[in-house]
Motif scaffolding. Structure first.
Motif, PDB file in Angstrom:
ATOM      1  N   ARG A   1       1.058  -1.920  -6.054  1.00  0.00           N
ATOM      2  CA  ARG A   1       1.837  -1.458  -7.208  1.00  0.00           C
ATOM      3  C   ARG A   1       3.220  -2.074  -7.091  1.00  0.00           C
ATOM      4  O   ARG A   1       3.723  -2.273  -5.991  1.00  0.00           O
ATOM      5  CB  ARG A   1       1.970   0.069  -7.206  1.00  0.00           C
ATOM      6  N   PHE A   2       3.823  -2.348  -8.245  1.00  0.00           N
ATOM      7  CA  PHE A   2       5.187  -2.862  -8.252  1.00  0.00           C
ATOM      8  C   PHE A   2       6.074  -1.844  -8.935  1.00  0.00           C
ATOM      9  O   PHE A   2       5.740  -1.332 -10.012  1.00  0.00           O
ATOM     10  CB  PHE A   2       5.275  -4.206  -8.982  1.00  0.00           C
ATOM     11  N   ILE A   3       7.206  -1.543  -8.322  1.00  0.00           N
ATOM     12  CA  ILE A   3       8.141  -0.547  -8.854  1.00  0.00           C
ATOM     13  C   ILE A   3       9.527  -1.177  -8.911  1.00  0.00           C
ATOM     14  O   ILE A   3       9.976  -1.792  -7.938  1.00  0.00           O
ATOM     15  CB  ILE A   3       8.183   0.707  -7.965  1.00  0.00           C
ATOM     16  N   MET A   4      10.192  -1.028 -10.068  1.00  0.00           N
ATOM     17  CA  MET A   4      11.553  -1.542 -10.217  1.00  0.00           C
ATOM     18  C   MET A   4      12.345  -0.564 -11.086  1.00  0.00           C
ATOM     19  O   MET A   4      11.908  -0.216 -12.184  1.00  0.00           O
ATOM     20  CB  MET A   4      11.538  -2.929 -10.859  1.00  0.00           C
TER      21      MET A   4
ATOM     22  N   ILE B   1      10.091  -5.554   5.094  1.00  0.00           N
ATOM     23  CA  ILE B   1       8.749  -4.986   5.100  1.00  0.00           C
ATOM     24  C   ILE B   1       8.739  -3.804   6.047  1.00  0.00           C
ATOM     25  O   ILE B   1       9.193  -3.919   7.202  1.00  0.00           O
ATOM     26  CB  ILE B   1       7.704  -6.039   5.538  1.00  0.00           C
ATOM     27  N   GLU B   2       8.224  -2.662   5.572  1.00  0.00           N
ATOM     28  CA  GLU B   2       8.166  -1.468   6.410  1.00  0.00           C
ATOM     29  C   GLU B   2       6.847  -0.736   6.198  1.00  0.00           C
ATOM     30  O   GLU B   2       6.285  -0.743   5.115  1.00  0.00           O
ATOM     31  CB  GLU B   2       9.328  -0.519   6.111  1.00  0.00           C
ATOM     32  N   ARG B   3       6.367  -0.131   7.256  1.00  0.00           N
ATOM     33  CA  ARG B   3       5.173   0.735   7.169  1.00  0.00           C
ATOM     34  C   ARG B   3       5.608   2.103   6.678  1.00  0.00           C
ATOM     35  O   ARG B   3       6.644   2.596   7.074  1.00  0.00           O
ATOM     36  CB  ARG B   3       4.502   0.884   8.522  1.00  0.00           C
TER      37      ARG B   3
ATOM     38  N   THR C   1      -3.711   1.077   0.985  1.00  0.00           N
ATOM     39  CA  THR C   1      -4.817   0.999   1.933  1.00  0.00           C
ATOM     40  C   THR C   1      -6.130   0.874   1.177  1.00  0.00           C
ATOM     41  O   THR C   1      -6.163   0.916  -0.057  1.00  0.00           O
ATOM     42  CB  THR C   1      -4.884   2.265   2.810  1.00  0.00           C
ATOM     43  N   SER C   2      -7.221   0.783   1.915  1.00  0.00           N
ATOM     44  CA  SER C   2      -8.538   0.726   1.277  1.00  0.00           C
ATOM     45  C   SER C   2      -8.873   2.037   0.565  1.00  0.00           C
ATOM     46  O   SER C   2      -9.753   2.077  -0.279  1.00  0.00           O
ATOM     47  CB  SER C   2      -9.616   0.397   2.316  1.00  0.00           C
ATOM     48  N   ASN C   3      -8.128   3.100   0.866  1.00  0.00           N
ATOM     49  CA  ASN C   3      -8.288   4.386   0.174  1.00  0.00           C
ATOM     50  C   ASN C   3      -7.265   4.576  -0.936  1.00  0.00           C
ATOM     51  O   ASN C   3      -7.063   5.685  -1.408  1.00  0.00           O
ATOM     52  CB  ASN C   3      -8.181   5.544   1.170  1.00  0.00           C
ATOM     53  N   SER C   4      -6.566   3.507  -1.303  1.00  0.00           N
ATOM     54  CA  SER C   4      -5.549   3.500  -2.365  1.00  0.00           C
ATOM     55  C   SER C   4      -4.337   4.369  -2.065  1.00  0.00           C
ATOM     56  O   SER C   4      -3.703   4.901  -2.973  1.00  0.00           O
ATOM     57  CB  SER C   4      -6.173   3.905  -3.710  1.00  0.00           C
ATOM     58  N   ASN C   5      -3.993   4.504  -0.809  1.00  0.00           N
ATOM     59  CA  ASN C   5      -2.786   5.221  -0.419  1.00  0.00           C
ATOM     60  C   ASN C   5      -1.696   4.209  -0.074  1.00  0.00           C
ATOM     61  O   ASN C   5      -1.979   3.182   0.541  1.00  0.00           O
ATOM     62  CB  ASN C   5      -3.057   6.103   0.812  1.00  0.00           C
ATOM     63  N   PRO C   6      -0.430   4.494  -0.440  1.00  0.00           N
ATOM     64  CA  PRO C   6       0.659   3.582  -0.066  1.00  0.00           C
ATOM     65  C   PRO C   6       0.743   3.455   1.448  1.00  0.00           C
ATOM     66  O   PRO C   6       0.719   4.456   2.173  1.00  0.00           O
ATOM     67  CB  PRO C   6       1.905   4.260  -0.630  1.00  0.00           C
ATOM     68  N   HIS C   7       0.800   2.218   1.928  1.00  0.00           N
ATOM     69  CA  HIS C   7       0.771   1.980   3.366  1.00  0.00           C
ATOM     70  C   HIS C   7       1.958   1.128   3.832  1.00  0.00           C
ATOM     71  O   HIS C   7       2.524   1.366   4.881  1.00  0.00           O
ATOM     72  CB  HIS C   7      -0.548   1.295   3.734  1.00  0.00           C
ATOM     73  N   ILE C   8       2.301   0.125   3.027  1.00  0.00           N
ATOM     74  CA  ILE C   8       3.400  -0.784   3.378  1.00  0.00           C
ATOM     75  C   ILE C   8       4.272  -0.989   2.149  1.00  0.00           C
ATOM     76  O   ILE C   8       3.766  -1.130   1.040  1.00  0.00           O
ATOM     77  CB  ILE C   8       2.841  -2.136   3.879  1.00  0.00           C
ATOM     78  N   ARG C   9       5.585  -1.013   2.370  1.00  0.00           N
ATOM     79  CA  ARG C   9       6.527  -1.278   1.280  1.00  0.00           C
ATOM     80  C   ARG C   9       7.245  -2.596   1.571  1.00  0.00           C
ATOM     81  O   ARG C   9       7.782  -2.795   2.654  1.00  0.00           O
ATOM     82  CB  ARG C   9       7.563  -0.177   1.155  1.00  0.00           C
ATOM     83  N   VAL C  10       7.211  -3.482   0.572  1.00  0.00           N
ATOM     84  CA  VAL C  10       8.004  -4.703   0.621  1.00  0.00           C
ATOM     85  C   VAL C  10       9.164  -4.458  -0.336  1.00  0.00           C
ATOM     86  O   VAL C  10       8.968  -4.364  -1.550  1.00  0.00           O
ATOM     87  CB  VAL C  10       7.192  -5.936   0.190  1.00  0.00           C
TER      88      VAL C  10
ATOM     89  N   SER D   1      10.189  -2.911  -5.416  1.00  0.00           N
ATOM     90  CA  SER D   1       9.290  -2.795  -4.272  1.00  0.00           C
ATOM     91  C   SER D   1       7.862  -3.080  -4.669  1.00  0.00           C
ATOM     92  O   SER D   1       7.423  -2.697  -5.753  1.00  0.00           O
ATOM     93  CB  SER D   1       9.334  -1.376  -3.684  1.00  0.00           C
ATOM     94  N   ILE D   2       7.153  -3.724  -3.758  1.00  0.00           N
ATOM     95  CA  ILE D   2       5.706  -3.812  -3.840  1.00  0.00           C
ATOM     96  C   ILE D   2       5.180  -2.778  -2.858  1.00  0.00           C
ATOM     97  O   ILE D   2       5.551  -2.794  -1.676  1.00  0.00           O
ATOM     98  CB  ILE D   2       5.179  -5.199  -3.423  1.00  0.00           C
ATOM     99  N   LEU D   3       4.361  -1.869  -3.354  1.00  0.00           N
ATOM    100  CA  LEU D   3       3.686  -0.923  -2.475  1.00  0.00           C
ATOM    101  C   LEU D   3       2.288  -1.460  -2.228  1.00  0.00           C
ATOM    102  O   LEU D   3       1.501  -1.608  -3.170  1.00  0.00           O
ATOM    103  CB  LEU D   3       3.624   0.465  -3.104  1.00  0.00           C
ATOM    104  N   ILE D   4       1.979  -1.768  -0.993  1.00  0.00           N
ATOM    105  CA  ILE D   4       0.654  -2.252  -0.634  1.00  0.00           C
ATOM    106  C   ILE D   4      -0.175  -1.050  -0.232  1.00  0.00           C
ATOM    107  O   ILE D   4       0.247  -0.233   0.594  1.00  0.00           O
ATOM    108  CB  ILE D   4       0.738  -3.290   0.499  1.00  0.00           C
TER     109      ILE D   4
END
Length: 174
Positions: free
Chosen positions: A29-32, A171-173, A124-133, A119-122
């Motif tokens: 997801r992208f958030i601005m 990049i942060e977890r 997980t395979s369960n569609s939970n936010p895992h990493i933020r760029v 931010s790009i929220l990456i």
């Protein structure tokens, strides 16, 4: 702790990942803050490349490459579907006009913030936010044209691409 067996040295201080799932290109997801209408219509985003310059150190037998002193971040490209009211397209369009070449003072003053974080929220395979760029101090450089075409046999919804510059990303977890 290192274990020596014959001539092989094994480093046991390194950790191996517990997560063996692969990173999916579909989960993001992208958030601005400056362009909130982009979030629901993003189709593609590429994490930009990062590079460092090199410095050549003089040496009697030749120059030795050494790490440099500057990091370069490439532009960030984002492709999105344009909503029917063109709200997301106009957010970027009006932002570009206000910082690039306003025709009236009102256009310049219409945008209180010239820069925005995003931010790009990456996921997980369960569609939970895992990493933020997290991108700092973003601003648009270009916005692609919209191609209208009545000769198409199937509806292909319009997409646009925006190119952003920014100061840096981290990049942060989560």
């Amino acid at each position: 702790m290192a274990v020596i067996t014959n001539t092989f040295v094994e480093d046991t201080s390194a950790t191996v990942t517990d997560n063996i799932n692969f990173l999916s290109p579909l989960g993001f997801r992208f958030i601005m803050n400056r362009a909130p209408n982009l979030e629901y219509f993003c189709q593609a985003a590429a994490l930009p490349s990062i590079s460092m310059n090199e410095i050549l150190q003089p040496n009697p037998v030749g120059a030795l490459p050494r790490f440099g002193d500057r990091i370069t971040y490439e532009p960030f490209n984002l492709r999105f579907r344009v909503d029917e009211d063109m709200n997301n397209y106009l957010e970027i369009h009006n932002w570009l006009i206000s910082i690039g070449h306003p025709e009236k003072l009102a256009q310049f003053n219409d945008v209180p913030e010239k820069l925005s974080d995003g931010s790009i929220l990456i996921l997980t395979s369960n569609s939970n936010p895992h990493i933020r760029v997290a991108f700092e101090d973003m601003f648009p450089l270009s916005l692609t044209p919209l191609q209208f075409d009545v000769t198409q046999t199937d509806i292909e919804y319009l997409e646009a691409e925006v190119v952003f510059r920014y100061r840096k990303f981290s990049i942060e977890r989560l």
